[in-house]
Motif scaffolding. Structure first.
Motif, PDB file in Angstrom:
ATOM      1  N   LEU A 151      16.070  13.139  17.735  1.00 55.94           N
ATOM      2  CA  LEU A 151      15.087  12.512  16.867  1.00 55.94           C
ATOM      3  C   LEU A 151      14.010  11.823  17.688  1.00 55.94           C
ATOM      4  CD1 LEU A 151      14.365  11.145  13.993  1.00 55.94           C
ATOM      5  CD2 LEU A 151      15.672   9.245  14.882  1.00 55.94           C
ATOM      6  N   ALA A 152      12.774  11.986  17.255  1.00 59.87           N
ATOM      7  CA  ALA A 152      11.653  11.190  17.751  1.00 59.87           C
ATOM      8  C   ALA A 152      10.946  10.652  16.510  1.00 59.87           C
ATOM      9  CB  ALA A 152      10.703  12.036  18.589  1.00 59.87           C
ATOM     10  N   ILE A 153      10.505   9.398  16.588  1.00 61.53           N
ATOM     11  CA  ILE A 153       9.842   8.788  15.435  1.00 61.53           C
ATOM     12  C   ILE A 153       8.811   7.782  15.934  1.00 61.53           C
ATOM     13  CG2 ILE A 153      11.650   7.037  15.202  1.00 61.53           C
ATOM     14  CD1 ILE A 153      11.217   7.145  12.139  1.00 61.53           C
ATOM     15  N   GLY A 154       7.673   7.771  15.272  1.00 60.59           N
ATOM     16  CA  GLY A 154       6.635   6.811  15.604  1.00 60.59           C
ATOM     17  C   GLY A 154       5.843   6.446  14.367  1.00 60.59           C
ATOM     18  N   VAL A 155       5.413   5.206  14.319  1.00 58.02           N
ATOM     19  CA  VAL A 155       4.596   4.699  13.219  1.00 58.02           C
ATOM     20  C   VAL A 155       3.412   3.972  13.847  1.00 58.02           C
ATOM     21  CG1 VAL A 155       4.555   3.127  11.229  1.00 58.02           C
ATOM     22  CG2 VAL A 155       6.609   4.483  11.698  1.00 58.02           C
ATOM     23  N   THR A 156       2.229   4.166  13.293  1.00 63.93           N
ATOM     24  CA  THR A 156       1.064   3.482  13.830  1.00 63.93           C
ATOM     25  C   THR A 156       1.281   1.965  13.753  1.00 63.93           C
ATOM     26  OG1 THR A 156      -0.072   3.540  11.695  1.00 63.93           O
ATOM     27  CG2 THR A 156      -0.534   5.344  13.235  1.00 63.93           C
ATOM     28  N   ALA A 157       0.700   1.249  14.695  1.00 66.53           N
ATOM     29  CA  ALA A 157       0.951  -0.195  14.821  1.00 66.53           C
ATOM     30  C   ALA A 157       0.685  -0.948  13.521  1.00 66.53           C
ATOM     31  CB  ALA A 157       0.098  -0.767  15.952  1.00 66.53           C
ATOM     32  N   GLU A 158      -0.388  -0.617  12.815  1.00 66.38           N
ATOM     33  CA  GLU A 158      -0.742  -1.366  11.606  1.00 66.38           C
ATOM     34  C   GLU A 158       0.213  -1.107  10.442  1.00 66.38           C
ATOM     35  OE1 GLU A 158      -3.468   2.239  11.973  1.00 66.38           O
ATOM     36  OE2 GLU A 158      -2.743   0.674  13.303  1.00 66.38           O
ATOM     37  N   TRP A 159       1.042  -0.072  10.533  1.00 63.31           N
ATOM     38  CA  TRP A 159       1.970   0.253   9.447  1.00 63.31           C
ATOM     39  C   TRP A 159       3.419  -0.101   9.776  1.00 63.31           C
ATOM     40  CZ3 TRP A 159       1.331   1.652   4.471  1.00 63.31           C
ATOM     41  CH2 TRP A 159       0.024   1.894   4.058  1.00 63.31           C
ATOM     42  N   GLY A 199       6.796  -2.178  10.106  1.00 65.88           N
ATOM     43  CA  GLY A 199       7.368  -3.253   9.312  1.00 65.88           C
ATOM     44  C   GLY A 199       7.087  -3.149   7.831  1.00 65.88           C
ATOM     45  N   GLN A 200       6.590  -1.990   7.370  1.00 65.83           N
ATOM     46  CA  GLN A 200       6.250  -1.824   5.959  1.00 65.83           C
ATOM     47  C   GLN A 200       7.066  -0.714   5.296  1.00 65.83           C
ATOM     48  OE1 GLN A 200       2.015  -2.180   4.990  1.00 65.83           O
ATOM     49  NE2 GLN A 200       1.652  -2.587   7.160  1.00 65.83           N
ATOM     50  N   GLY A 201       8.173  -0.335   5.906  1.00 66.80           N
ATOM     51  CA  GLY A 201       9.065   0.648   5.306  1.00 66.80           C
ATOM     52  C   GLY A 201       8.753   2.094   5.624  1.00 66.80           C
ATOM     53  N   VAL A 202       7.734   2.341   6.420  1.00 72.68           N
ATOM     54  CA  VAL A 202       7.360   3.717   6.748  1.00 72.68           C
ATOM     55  C   VAL A 202       8.463   4.389   7.559  1.00 72.68           C
ATOM     56  CG1 VAL A 202       5.670   5.212   7.896  1.00 72.68           C
ATOM     57  CG2 VAL A 202       4.899   3.172   6.644  1.00 72.68           C
ATOM     58  N   GLY A 203       8.934   3.722   8.593  1.00 75.36           N
ATOM     59  CA  GLY A 203       9.987   4.288   9.434  1.00 75.36           C
ATOM     60  C   GLY A 203      11.263   4.555   8.654  1.00 75.36           C
ATOM     61  N   ASP A 204      11.610   3.652   7.758  1.00 79.49           N
ATOM     62  CA  ASP A 204      12.816   3.820   6.939  1.00 79.49           C
ATOM     63  C   ASP A 204      12.710   5.079   6.077  1.00 79.49           C
ATOM     64  OD1 ASP A 204      15.384   2.734   5.906  1.00 79.49           O
ATOM     65  OD2 ASP A 204      14.234   2.549   4.048  1.00 79.49           O
ATOM     66  N   ARG A 205      11.582   5.250   5.404  1.00 78.13           N
ATOM     67  CA  ARG A 205      11.415   6.437   4.542  1.00 78.13           C
ATOM     68  C   ARG A 205      11.312   7.710   5.357  1.00 78.13           C
ATOM     69  NH1 ARG A 205       7.111   5.901   0.170  1.00 78.13           N
ATOM     70  NH2 ARG A 205       7.550   8.117   0.007  1.00 78.13           N
ATOM     71  N   LEU A 206      10.615   7.666   6.487  1.00 77.11           N
ATOM     72  CA  LEU A 206      10.542   8.839   7.359  1.00 77.11           C
ATOM     73  C   LEU A 206      11.933   9.248   7.822  1.00 77.11           C
ATOM     74  CD1 LEU A 206       7.455   8.030   9.605  1.00 77.11           C
ATOM     75  CD2 LEU A 206       7.702  10.056   8.161  1.00 77.11           C
ATOM     76  N   LEU A 207      12.703   8.271   8.263  1.00 79.87           N
ATOM     77  CA  LEU A 207      14.038   8.567   8.773  1.00 79.87           C
ATOM     78  C   LEU A 207      14.928   9.147   7.685  1.00 79.87           C
ATOM     79  CD1 LEU A 207      15.946   8.581  11.150  1.00 79.87           C
ATOM     80  CD2 LEU A 207      16.458   6.172  10.677  1.00 79.87           C
ATOM     81  N   MET A 246       0.845  -1.181   0.000  1.00 77.45           N
ATOM     82  CA  MET A 246       0.000   0.000   0.000  1.00 77.45           C
ATOM     83  C   MET A 246       0.891   1.245   0.000  1.00 77.45           C
ATOM     84  SD  MET A 246      -3.062  -1.025   2.588  1.00 77.45           S
ATOM     85  CE  MET A 246      -2.076  -1.761   3.890  1.00 77.45           C
ATOM     86  N   PRO A 247       0.685   2.135  -0.932  1.00 77.50           N
ATOM     87  CA  PRO A 247       1.542   3.313  -1.034  1.00 77.50           C
ATOM     88  C   PRO A 247       1.244   4.353   0.046  1.00 77.50           C
ATOM     89  CG  PRO A 247      -0.172   3.404  -2.698  1.00 77.50           C
ATOM     90  CD  PRO A 247      -0.304   2.077  -1.999  1.00 77.50           C
ATOM     91  N   PHE A 248       2.267   5.116   0.356  1.00 74.12           N
ATOM     92  CA  PHE A 248       2.106   6.239   1.264  1.00 74.12           C
ATOM     93  C   PHE A 248       3.009   7.358   0.770  1.00 74.12           C
ATOM     94  CE2 PHE A 248       5.350   3.453   2.960  1.00 74.12           C
ATOM     95  CZ  PHE A 248       6.391   4.309   3.302  1.00 74.12           C
ATOM     96  N   VAL A 249       2.706   8.567   1.193  1.00 76.39           N
ATOM     97  CA  VAL A 249       3.470   9.742   0.786  1.00 76.39           C
ATOM     98  C   VAL A 249       4.004  10.442   2.029  1.00 76.39           C
ATOM     99  CG1 VAL A 249       2.186  10.063  -1.365  1.00 76.39           C
ATOM    100  CG2 VAL A 249       1.429  11.235   0.712  1.00 76.39           C
ATOM    101  N   LEU A 250       5.015  11.271   1.804  1.00 74.35           N
ATOM    102  CA  LEU A 250       5.601  12.048   2.891  1.00 74.35           C
ATOM    103  C   LEU A 250       5.385  13.527   2.615  1.00 74.35           C
ATOM    104  CD1 LEU A 250       9.055  10.257   3.284  1.00 74.35           C
ATOM    105  CD2 LEU A 250       6.913   9.742   4.456  1.00 74.35           C
TER     106      LEU A 250
END
Length: 164
Positions: free
Chosen positions: A93-101, A103-111, A1-5
């Motif tokens: 740095l502070a970073i958080g990803v919703t539980a359902e997202w 392990g899907q690369g969101v944290g990597d792209r955010l970082l 599922m795609p996401f944008v920043l």
């Protein structure tokens, strides 16, 4: 599922508080926290209180226009340090990803996006604190963060920008 920043803005303050809860209570089988609980703890609340301050930098991940994760930076004075404090010129740095997202690369792209934004903002380095058992530690290491100390049993990590 795609996401944008997109860059974080003042209207994201409440979501940043939610992501601070996700970051603080990251363990899936650990205790759960609430926004009220986190904001009631000054040592945590100062990561989002008054968002944004002039040197704050942040990135929001969105799926179908709904926020699913956030990463942000904030500097602290020596007399009110964060958990990953190195010095007053180095944002934490502070970073958080919703539980359902997770392990899907969101944290990597955010970082990655936040590191780029930090360099563009003129910061020379970024620091953070992470519990030893937190799987996000491997993410930070992949992005070049290195252990420079330890506070209360959690490694403090530093990324020097413009190197490597």
């Amino acid at each position: 599922m795609p996401f944008v920043l997109r860059p974080a803005r003042a209207s994201d303050a409440d979501f940043l508080a939610e992501m601070l809860v996700a970051a603080s209570f990251w363990h899936p089988h650990g205790p759960r926290g609430s926004v009220a609980e986190v904001l009631g703890r000054p040592q945590l609340a100062h990561y989002v209180a008054g968002w944004p301050r002039p040197d704050d930098v942040g990135v929001i991940a969105l799926h179908d226009r709904q926020p699913i994760g956030a990463a942000w930076l904030r500097t602290f004075p020596a007399d009110d340090p964060g958990y990953g404090f190195v010095d007053a010129a180095t944002p934490e740095l502070a970073i958080g990803v919703t539980a359902e997202w997770r392990g899907q690369g969101v944290g990597d792209r955010l970082l990655g996006a936040l590191i780029t934004a930090a360099a563009e903002h003129g910061f020379a380095a970024v620091s953070l604190s992470v519990e030893r058992q937190n799987p996000a530690r491997r993410l930070y290491e992949r992005h070049g963060f290195r252990r420079v100390g330890e506070e209360s049993g959690s490694p403090t990590m530093l990324l020097l920008l413009g190197e490597g």
